[in-house]
Motif scaffolding. Structure first.
Motif, PDB file in Angstrom:
ATOM      1  N   MET A   1       0.857  -1.344   0.287  1.00 53.56           N
ATOM      2  CA  MET A   1      -0.007   0.019   0.167  1.00 53.56           C
ATOM      3  C   MET A   1       1.327   1.634   0.023  1.00 53.56           C
ATOM      4  N   ASN A   2       1.880   1.499   0.340  1.00 46.94           N
ATOM      5  CA  ASN A   2       2.717   2.402   0.908  1.00 46.94           C
ATOM      6  C   ASN A   2       3.416   2.640  -0.666  1.00 46.94           C
ATOM      7  N   LEU A   3       3.782   1.973  -1.524  1.00 47.70           N
ATOM      8  CA  LEU A   3       4.510   1.734  -2.252  1.00 47.70           C
ATOM      9  C   LEU A   3       3.507   2.523  -3.732  1.00 47.70           C
ATOM     10  N   ALA A   4       2.607   2.295  -3.525  1.00 47.31           N
ATOM     11  CA  ALA A   4       0.995   2.707  -4.129  1.00 47.31           C
ATOM     12  C   ALA A   4       0.929   4.411  -4.041  1.00 47.31           C
ATOM     13  N   LEU A   5       0.861   3.878  -3.393  1.00 47.11           N
ATOM     14  CA  LEU A   5       0.207   5.510  -2.640  1.00 47.11           C
ATOM     15  C   LEU A   5       2.171   6.663  -2.979  1.00 47.11           C
ATOM     16  N   PHE A 114      -6.930   9.203  -3.215  1.00 49.60           N
ATOM     17  CA  PHE A 114      -6.115   8.042  -2.708  1.00 49.60           C
ATOM     18  C   PHE A 114      -5.233   8.635  -1.562  1.00 49.60           C
ATOM     19  N   VAL A 115      -3.765   8.805  -2.217  1.00 48.98           N
ATOM     20  CA  VAL A 115      -3.327   9.644  -1.896  1.00 48.98           C
ATOM     21  C   VAL A 115      -3.275  10.554  -0.331  1.00 48.98           C
ATOM     22  N   ALA A 116      -4.715  11.114  -0.194  1.00 46.24           N
ATOM     23  CA  ALA A 116      -5.193  11.687   0.476  1.00 46.24           C
ATOM     24  C   ALA A 116      -5.586  10.430   1.509  1.00 46.24           C
ATOM     25  N   TRP A 117      -6.422   9.604   1.070  1.00 49.08           N
ATOM     26  CA  TRP A 117      -7.126   8.885   1.882  1.00 49.08           C
ATOM     27  C   TRP A 117      -6.073   7.991   3.027  1.00 49.08           C
ATOM     28  N   GLY A 118      -4.922   7.419   1.867  1.00 49.36           N
ATOM     29  CA  GLY A 118      -4.350   6.590   2.680  1.00 49.36           C
ATOM     30  C   GLY A 118      -3.101   7.292   3.263  1.00 49.36           C
ATOM     31  N   ARG A 119      -2.897   8.836   3.360  1.00 49.75           N
ATOM     32  CA  ARG A 119      -2.083   8.851   3.680  1.00 49.75           C
ATOM     33  C   ARG A 119      -2.654   9.423   5.226  1.00 49.75           C
ATOM     34  N   GLY A 121      -5.663   7.796   6.710  1.00 49.26           N
ATOM     35  CA  GLY A 121      -5.424   6.548   7.706  1.00 49.26           C
ATOM     36  C   GLY A 121      -4.940   5.752   7.371  1.00 49.26           C
ATOM     37  N   PRO A 122      -4.889   4.706   6.801  1.00 47.02           N
ATOM     38  CA  PRO A 122      -4.290   2.960   6.737  1.00 47.02           C
ATOM     39  C   PRO A 122      -2.736   3.001   6.577  1.00 47.02           C
ATOM     40  N   GLU A 123      -1.746   3.762   6.123  1.00 49.56           N
ATOM     41  CA  GLU A 123      -1.080   4.635   5.876  1.00 49.56           C
ATOM     42  C   GLU A 123      -0.197   6.021   5.875  1.00 49.56           C
ATOM     43  N   PRO A 124      -0.165   5.902   7.307  1.00 45.35           N
ATOM     44  CA  PRO A 124       0.007   7.077   7.446  1.00 45.35           C
ATOM     45  C   PRO A 124       1.701   7.553   7.956  1.00 45.35           C
ATOM     46  N   PHE A 125       2.212   8.411   7.461  1.00 47.15           N
ATOM     47  CA  PHE A 125       3.814   8.711   7.708  1.00 47.15           C
ATOM     48  C   PHE A 125       3.924   8.952   9.189  1.00 47.15           C
TER      49      PHE A 125
END
Length: 125
Positions: A1-5, A114-119, A121-125
């Motif tokens: 998921m991190n790579l996709a983001l 997708f980037v906003a949701w991912g960062r 939600g499930p894959e923050p820095f």
């Protein structure tokens, strides 16, 4: 998921940088003649250049905060701003009968969401 983001953010940053450089450094008259630049005919030079600078800043905001680990929360914030920018772009293209560009703007909007949701939600820095 991190790579996709990262890939999505990188693609958006490349698009933003290319668009920003074009809008900032290419004369407005030349942009108006280009494919997809018809909306610039009715926009002021200042508006087009400001939009270009904002796109360059978006490219920076999608990558550098995370890479440098300085305020990485700016990445999803920038992605949300890109979503808003794409909504404005779709409205502008629709008003100027440039409907063929709406699908491309929708794709960029989806990537940014997708980037906003991912960062956020499930894959923050």
């Amino acid at each position: 998921m991190n790579l996709a983001l990262w890939i999505a953010a990188g693609l958006l940053a490349a698009v933003a940088l290319a668009g920003g450089i074009t809008k900032t450094f290419v004369p407005k008259e030349k942009l108006a003649r280009a494919n997809g630049g018809g909306w610039t005919e009715t926009a002021s030079v200042g508006f087009v250049k400001t939009l270009g600078v904002l796109e360059i800043l978006a490219a920076v905001g999608l990558i550098l905060p995370a890479v440098l680990d300085i305020a990485p929360v700016l990445v999803p914030v920038t992605a949300v701003c890109w979503v808003l920018l794409m909504i404005g772009a779709m409205i502008t293209h629709l008003r100027h009968n440039e409907a063929k560009f709406i699908a491309l703007n929708l794709f960029y909007l989806a990537l940014a969401a997708f980037v906003a949701w991912g960062r956020l939600g499930p894959e923050p820095f």
